[in-house]
Write a protein that holds these residues in place. Structure first.
Motif, PDB file in Angstrom:
ATOM      1  N   GLY A  24      15.931  -2.063  -6.886  1.00  0.00           N
ATOM      2  CA  GLY A  24      15.858  -1.501  -8.230  1.00  0.00           C
ATOM      3  C   GLY A  24      16.310  -2.420  -9.343  1.00  0.00           C
ATOM      4  O   GLY A  24      16.239  -2.054 -10.515  1.00  0.00           O
ATOM      5  N   SER A  25      16.734  -3.622  -9.012  1.00  0.00           N
ATOM      6  CA  SER A  25      17.191  -4.566 -10.036  1.00  0.00           C
ATOM      7  C   SER A  25      15.994  -5.227 -10.714  1.00  0.00           C
ATOM      8  O   SER A  25      15.050  -5.660 -10.056  1.00  0.00           O
ATOM      9  N   GLY A  26      16.082  -5.335 -12.044  1.00  0.00           N
ATOM     10  CA  GLY A  26      15.008  -5.986 -12.778  1.00  0.00           C
ATOM     11  C   GLY A  26      15.305  -7.415 -13.184  1.00  0.00           C
ATOM     12  O   GLY A  26      14.477  -8.049 -13.832  1.00  0.00           O
ATOM     13  N   GLY A  45       9.114  -2.378 -15.773  1.00  0.00           N
ATOM     14  CA  GLY A  45       9.477  -0.981 -15.593  1.00  0.00           C
ATOM     15  C   GLY A  45      10.833  -0.883 -14.938  1.00  0.00           C
ATOM     16  O   GLY A  45      11.277  -1.814 -14.254  1.00  0.00           O
ATOM     17  N   ALA A  46      11.499   0.239 -15.135  1.00  0.00           N
ATOM     18  CA  ALA A  46      12.794   0.449 -14.502  1.00  0.00           C
ATOM     19  C   ALA A  46      12.680   0.375 -12.988  1.00  0.00           C
ATOM     20  O   ALA A  46      11.591   0.471 -12.423  1.00  0.00           O
ATOM     21  N   ILE A  74      14.533   8.769 -31.662  1.00  0.00           N
ATOM     22  CA  ILE A  74      13.601   7.745 -32.121  1.00  0.00           C
ATOM     23  C   ILE A  74      14.063   6.346 -31.735  1.00  0.00           C
ATOM     24  O   ILE A  74      13.270   5.408 -31.692  1.00  0.00           O
ATOM     25  N   ARG A  75      15.357   6.194 -31.405  1.00  0.00           N
ATOM     26  CA  ARG A  75      15.869   4.893 -30.958  1.00  0.00           C
ATOM     27  C   ARG A  75      15.641   4.692 -29.455  1.00  0.00           C
ATOM     28  O   ARG A  75      15.769   3.574 -28.959  1.00  0.00           O
ATOM     29  N   MET A  76      15.318   5.762 -28.726  1.00  0.00           N
ATOM     30  CA  MET A  76      15.105   5.672 -27.287  1.00  0.00           C
ATOM     31  C   MET A  76      13.905   4.769 -27.002  1.00  0.00           C
ATOM     32  O   MET A  76      12.911   4.807 -27.730  1.00  0.00           O
ATOM     33  N   ASN A  77      13.986   3.935 -25.972  1.00  0.00           N
ATOM     34  CA  ASN A  77      12.971   2.902 -25.792  1.00  0.00           C
ATOM     35  C   ASN A  77      11.578   3.428 -25.481  1.00  0.00           C
ATOM     36  O   ASN A  77      10.606   2.688 -25.546  1.00  0.00           O
ATOM     37  N   CYS A  78      11.458   4.712 -25.160  1.00  0.00           N
ATOM     38  CA  CYS A  78      10.144   5.303 -24.893  1.00  0.00           C
ATOM     39  C   CYS A  78       9.627   6.130 -26.057  1.00  0.00           C
ATOM     40  O   CYS A  78       8.613   6.835 -25.917  1.00  0.00           O
ATOM     41  N   THR A  92       0.808  -1.213   0.000  1.00  0.00           N
ATOM     42  CA  THR A  92       0.000   0.000   0.000  1.00  0.00           C
ATOM     43  C   THR A  92       0.847   1.271   0.000  1.00  0.00           C
ATOM     44  O   THR A  92       0.314   2.369  -0.129  1.00  0.00           O
ATOM     45  N   ALA A  93       2.156   1.143   0.151  1.00  0.00           N
ATOM     46  CA  ALA A  93       3.050   2.299   0.071  1.00  0.00           C
ATOM     47  C   ALA A  93       3.206   2.716  -1.395  1.00  0.00           C
ATOM     48  O   ALA A  93       3.106   1.886  -2.303  1.00  0.00           O
ATOM     49  N   PRO A  94       3.470   3.988  -1.667  1.00  0.00           N
ATOM     50  CA  PRO A  94       3.613   4.428  -3.055  1.00  0.00           C
ATOM     51  C   PRO A  94       4.900   3.908  -3.698  1.00  0.00           C
ATOM     52  O   PRO A  94       5.923   3.751  -3.028  1.00  0.00           O
ATOM     53  N   ILE A  95       4.822   3.648  -4.983  1.00  0.00           N
ATOM     54  CA  ILE A  95       5.988   3.331  -5.803  1.00  0.00           C
ATOM     55  C   ILE A  95       5.894   4.160  -7.082  1.00  0.00           C
ATOM     56  O   ILE A  95       4.815   4.647  -7.441  1.00  0.00           O
ATOM     57  N   LEU A  96       7.001   4.325  -7.759  1.00  0.00           N
ATOM     58  CA  LEU A  96       6.977   4.894  -9.104  1.00  0.00           C
ATOM     59  C   LEU A  96       6.964   3.730 -10.089  1.00  0.00           C
ATOM     60  O   LEU A  96       7.940   2.978 -10.169  1.00  0.00           O
ATOM     61  N   PRO A  97       5.870   3.519 -10.817  1.00  0.00           N
ATOM     62  CA  PRO A  97       5.776   2.350 -11.706  1.00  0.00           C
ATOM     63  C   PRO A  97       6.724   2.380 -12.893  1.00  0.00           C
ATOM     64  O   PRO A  97       6.916   1.360 -13.553  1.00  0.00           O
ATOM     65  N   ARG A  98       7.277   3.558 -13.174  1.00  0.00           N
ATOM     66  CA  ARG A  98       8.150   3.733 -14.331  1.00  0.00           C
ATOM     67  C   ARG A  98       7.452   3.214 -15.592  1.00  0.00           C
ATOM     68  O   ARG A  98       6.289   3.532 -15.830  1.00  0.00           O
ATOM     69  N   SER A  99       8.088   2.393 -16.415  1.00  0.00           N
ATOM     70  CA  SER A  99       7.461   1.992 -17.675  1.00  0.00           C
ATOM     71  C   SER A  99       6.305   1.022 -17.500  1.00  0.00           C
ATOM     72  O   SER A  99       5.574   0.761 -18.465  1.00  0.00           O
ATOM     73  N   SER A 100       6.107   0.493 -16.310  1.00  0.00           N
ATOM     74  CA  SER A 100       4.917  -0.330 -16.075  1.00  0.00           C
ATOM     75  C   SER A 100       3.653   0.521 -16.081  1.00  0.00           C
ATOM     76  O   SER A 100       2.543  -0.010 -16.080  1.00  0.00           O
ATOM     77  N   LEU A 101       3.810   1.842 -16.102  1.00  0.00           N
ATOM     78  CA  LEU A 101       2.670   2.750 -16.221  1.00  0.00           C
ATOM     79  C   LEU A 101       2.254   2.945 -17.678  1.00  0.00           C
ATOM     80  O   LEU A 101       1.180   3.493 -17.953  1.00  0.00           O
TER      81      LEU A 101
END
Length: 324
Positions: free
Chosen positions: A280-282, A258-259, A133-137, A47-56
């Motif tokens: 922070g490791s994926g 996500g990152a 344009i090559r950037m993953n986002c 229930t604590a906040p996280i930054l979802p990064r690319s999972s958003l």
């Protein structure tokens, strides 16, 4: 200052073994929702906040579509993607920009090399430079620009949190997660990223992953189309041999990493996982997510074992094992 959960409220989710010796440990938090949305399992503080990064990105892509960006097929996938920057990915991003009648210079993401090794090596041999344009986002950014063009919104300030598009994205995030945004930060690509709880993120992705393309409700119909499209074009959301693409291809899940160790995953039957590694490791996120789905009875063990044999997980001679 807003912050995520602490080490004291995390649990061990995975270990890295080398020759039978536990070399490293990954702690974090995870939540599993059943097909009906009920909580099946909680591990650590969810229930604590996280930054979802690319999972958003699935939520951001849906917001762009609901704002009027007409995206279908591979273009819709690229709006949701953290792509590897191959020529095939770049071609689709250019198609979105062409649809908006904009050039690559309109992209607000930073220049980058492709994450696909073969493509990067070829560009280096050609003495090319990092490109936006090559950037993953870049697919997400192209979709944002298209939404702006359709609505007559300014395309030079589209990353400002006060911009009409970003206000709309935040509203969609709050609607789908069922909670207020705890904080807003700047993602690595320059776009706003909103802090929500793992529980809220799981709830949103569950709603997206269980939506039908035949729903009478526009947002749910668009979500159903998005998920069906990603499952039909798994190469687009990540890249050849990369974790999300492999999981989608071999298990039929909807997966978006996500990152900073974030992962969301929805099994074909609707069982949903959201998790974050506190360090922070994926490298263990895919393994933990699919094992949690297997544990919940949503994925067959044999299929999981076969799929995970094709996901790059750890350094040579090491293996990742879930700790639950």
């Amino acid at each position: 200052m807003p912050e995520t959960f602490s080490a004291a409220s995390a649990v061990e989710l995975a270990v890295v073994e080398r020759s039978g010796f536990v070399e490293s440990r990954h702690s974090g938090a995870a939540i599993v929702l059943g097909p009906d949305g009920d909580v099946l399992e909680r591990l650590g503080e969810v229930t604590a906040p996280i930054l979802p990064r690319s999972s958003l990105k699935p939520l951001q892509a849906l917001a762009c579509v609901s704002a009027g960006a007409a995206l279908e097929g591979e273009r819709l996938c690229l709006a949701t993607a953290s792509h590897a920057g191959t020529d095939r990915h770049v071609s689709v991003v250019r198609d979105i920009l062409d649809q908006a009648r904009l050039g690559e210079e309109a992209l607000g993401c930073p220049p980058a090399w492709p994450t696909d090794t073969a493509t990067r090596d070829e560009l280096v041999r050609e003495r090319a430079e990092p490109a936006r344009i090559r950037m993953n986002c870049s697919g997400k950014h192209a979709a944002m620009l298209l939404a702006c063009v359709v609505n007559g919104w300014d395309v030079t300030t589209y990353l400002d949190p006060r911009h009409p598009l970003q206000v709309h994205i935040r509203e969609v995030v709050e609607r789908l997660t069922g909670e207020s945004v705890a904080a807003t930060a700047v993602d690595g690509c320059g776009a706003p990223v909103h802090a929500v709880s793992l529980f809220g993120l799981a709830r949103a992705v569950h709603r997206i992953g269980t939506s039908s393309a035949r729903s009478p409700f526009a947002l749910h119909r668009q979500a159903g189309v998005l998920v069906d499209t990603v499952r039909a074009h798994p190469w687009a959301i990540d890249g050849p041999g990369r974790a999300d693409t492999v999981a989608i291809e071999r298990l039929g899940v909807f997966a978006k990493g996500g990152a900073e160790g974030v992962m969301v995953m929805v099994a074909p039957g609707g069982t949903t996982v959201a998790l974050k590694m506190l360090d922070g490791s994926g490298r263990a996120t895919t393994a933990v997510a699919v094992r949690l789905l297997e544990k919940a009875g949503a994925l067959p063990p044999a299929a999981v074992a076969e799929a995970m044999a094709h996901v790059p997980l750890a350094a040579a001679g090491a293996a990742i094992r879930p700790a639950f």
